[in-house]
Design a protein around this motif. Structure first.
Motif, PDB file in Angstrom:
ATOM      1  N   TYR A 179       0.835  -1.205   0.000  1.00  0.00           N
ATOM      2  CA  TYR A 179       0.000   0.000   0.000  1.00  0.00           C
ATOM      3  C   TYR A 179       0.869   1.255   0.000  1.00  0.00           C
ATOM      4  O   TYR A 179       1.859   1.348   0.733  1.00  0.00           O
ATOM      5  N   VAL A 180       0.498   2.213  -0.851  1.00  0.00           N
ATOM      6  CA  VAL A 180       1.119   3.543  -0.826  1.00  0.00           C
ATOM      7  C   VAL A 180       0.009   4.590  -0.732  1.00  0.00           C
ATOM      8  O   VAL A 180      -1.163   4.289  -0.967  1.00  0.00           O
ATOM      9  N   ARG A 183      -1.488   7.826  -6.038  1.00  0.00           N
ATOM     10  CA  ARG A 183      -1.180   7.297  -7.358  1.00  0.00           C
ATOM     11  C   ARG A 183       0.248   7.609  -7.790  1.00  0.00           C
ATOM     12  O   ARG A 183       0.914   6.779  -8.413  1.00  0.00           O
ATOM     13  N   LYS A 186       2.697   5.190  -6.303  1.00  0.00           N
ATOM     14  CA  LYS A 186       2.583   3.890  -6.953  1.00  0.00           C
ATOM     15  C   LYS A 186       3.318   3.893  -8.289  1.00  0.00           C
ATOM     16  O   LYS A 186       4.066   2.952  -8.604  1.00  0.00           O
ATOM     17  N   LYS A 187       3.118   4.934  -9.082  1.00  0.00           N
ATOM     18  CA  LYS A 187       3.801   5.036 -10.376  1.00  0.00           C
ATOM     19  C   LYS A 187       5.310   5.040 -10.200  1.00  0.00           C
ATOM     20  O   LYS A 187       6.047   4.426 -10.975  1.00  0.00           O
ATOM     21  N   PHE A 189       7.093   3.682  -7.760  1.00  0.00           N
ATOM     22  CA  PHE A 189       7.559   2.336  -7.417  1.00  0.00           C
ATOM     23  C   PHE A 189       7.574   1.426  -8.648  1.00  0.00           C
ATOM     24  O   PHE A 189       8.500   0.639  -8.844  1.00  0.00           O
ATOM     25  N   LEU A 190       6.551   1.550  -9.481  1.00  0.00           N
ATOM     26  CA  LEU A 190       6.456   0.680 -10.655  1.00  0.00           C
ATOM     27  C   LEU A 190       7.501   1.002 -11.719  1.00  0.00           C
ATOM     28  O   LEU A 190       7.713   0.214 -12.641  1.00  0.00           O
ATOM     29  N   TRP A 226      -5.378   0.746   5.034  1.00  0.00           N
ATOM     30  CA  TRP A 226      -5.218   1.092   3.618  1.00  0.00           C
ATOM     31  C   TRP A 226      -6.315   2.052   3.172  1.00  0.00           C
ATOM     32  O   TRP A 226      -6.055   3.030   2.496  1.00  0.00           O
ATOM     33  N   ASP A 264      -5.627   2.778  -7.051  1.00  0.00           N
ATOM     34  CA  ASP A 264      -4.377   3.469  -7.366  1.00  0.00           C
ATOM     35  C   ASP A 264      -3.391   3.501  -6.215  1.00  0.00           C
ATOM     36  O   ASP A 264      -2.396   4.211  -6.263  1.00  0.00           O
ATOM     37  N   ARG A 265      -3.661   2.729  -5.170  1.00  0.00           N
ATOM     38  CA  ARG A 265      -2.784   2.795  -3.998  1.00  0.00           C
ATOM     39  C   ARG A 265      -2.116   1.456  -3.666  1.00  0.00           C
ATOM     40  O   ARG A 265      -1.336   1.391  -2.722  1.00  0.00           O
ATOM     41  N   VAL A 266      -2.432   0.410  -4.383  1.00  0.00           N
ATOM     42  CA  VAL A 266      -1.905  -0.917  -4.058  1.00  0.00           C
ATOM     43  C   VAL A 266      -1.004  -1.413  -5.180  1.00  0.00           C
ATOM     44  O   VAL A 266      -1.357  -1.330  -6.364  1.00  0.00           O
ATOM     45  N   ILE A 267       0.150  -1.949  -4.805  1.00  0.00           N
ATOM     46  CA  ILE A 267       1.111  -2.457  -5.784  1.00  0.00           C
ATOM     47  C   ILE A 267       0.993  -3.970  -5.840  1.00  0.00           C
ATOM     48  O   ILE A 267       1.354  -4.681  -4.889  1.00  0.00           O
TER      49      ILE A 267
END
Length: 322
Positions: A179-180, A183, A186-187, A189-190, A226, A264-267
């Protein structure tokens, strides 16, 4: 021999229960042996069950189980339905459902396979199920980032490592939080090469094991912090969300994906990425999750469902009356 203190009575109940259930003596034989009436024996046997000295577990006949499973296969086009007997204790229910999944994995895993691993108590129970399992040269890989909850080791990395130990395989960690806060994070990290490549490998797995969640203000995701209860209720009431798969893939009662602010908050693996995995095993043991299971089955993502018989009956009735 009508009045006993507690210890004497428990000893008598145990002796009579052993004679009847293990030694297969008749109630008449037991009555003669203990010098009491046959009616008294019957009452004491009933009391032994009430006091918990005797526990009777009724197992489904294979023909009965296969009929339920066939109904699921016909109704939803899935490969298997693993249905455990109902149990009042939630933890025991979870263990019984988990044992079915673990035994299924033992029968289908082959050397060289990759298994994407989700999070949560039901998936963790699969990994912690006690038993002796065949050695498999398989890879278990996290399908969602890591999380922490005091007192419960239910994050994907811990589960993946447990499964790898169980089958003497290997485990790959997804080096990202589950969880972050937004958005943009998350982007970011990805864009990391290690995280991106791990998720790509997870998306190409042969099997995925995931949990299913329902939408309520005390849900697992709310307890983790979360999402807020208000966000959950908004998704449920305003957007028609009935459940989630793998921790954050939200869907409605017809199984259609629903885009919420929470996505948009979970990886982790998306619903569409899970859909492309050949065998997705969804595990949900709680009686509150029948509607969520129904939506998940209608989504076409789930290939194997593992739940209890009460949920199974409710789902089949709901599908029949749709």
């Amino acid at each position: 021999m009508d009045v006993f203190d507690t210890n004497q009575e428990n000893e008598l109940l145990t002796e009579i229960a052993v004679a009847y259930y293990e030694n297969e003596q008749t109630q008449e034989e037991i009555a003669q042996r203990f010098g009491i009436s046959r009616i008294k024996v019957g009452r004491l046997l009933k009391k032994a069950r009430t006091e918990g000295i005797v526990e009777i577990n009724v197992k489904y006949h294979p023909v009965f189980s296969s009929k339920i499973e066939q109904q699921f296969v016909n109704a939803f086009g899935i490969k298997r339905a693993l249905i455990a007997i109902d149990h009042q204790d939630e933890e025991e229910q979870r263990r019984q459902v988990a044992s079915l999944v673990t035994n299924y994995l033992s029968s289908v895993l082959k050397n060289g396979m990759t298994v994407a691993v989700g999070q949560g108590r039901n998936v963790a129970a699969v990994a912690s199920h006690v038993g002796i399992f065949p050695e498999k040269q398989c890879k278990f890989i996290c399908g969602i980032g890591g999380t922490l909850r005091d007192g419960e080791l239910i994050d994907a990395d811990h589960i993946s490592r447990n499964l790898a130990r169980k089958f003497n395989g290997t485990s790959e960690t997804l080096y990202a939080p589950a969880y972050v806060e937004n958005r943009e994070l998350k982007k970011a990290f990805l864009q990391n090469r290690v995280i991106k490549e791990t998720l790509e490998r997870a998306s190409k797995a042969d099997i995925a094991i995931v949990g299913l969640g329902d939408m309520n203000e005390n849900s697992y995701m709310v307890q983790l912090g979360w999402f807020t209860p208000q966000e959950i209720m908004h998704a449920s009431i305003s957007q028609g969300v009935i459940g989630e798969i793998a921790g954050y893939g939200f869907f409605d009662i017809q199984g259609r994906p629903v885009d919420t602010v929470m996505n948009d908050r979970v990886i982790g693996l998306s619903i569409e990425e899970l859909r492309n995995i050949p065998c997705v095993i969804a595990v949900a043991s709680e009686n509150t999750k029948a509607m969520a299971i129904l939506g998940a089955l209608r989504s076409g993502v789930v290939d194997i469902i593992a739940t209890n018989s009460s949920n199974a009956r409710t789902i089949l009735n709901l599908q029949h009356n749709k």
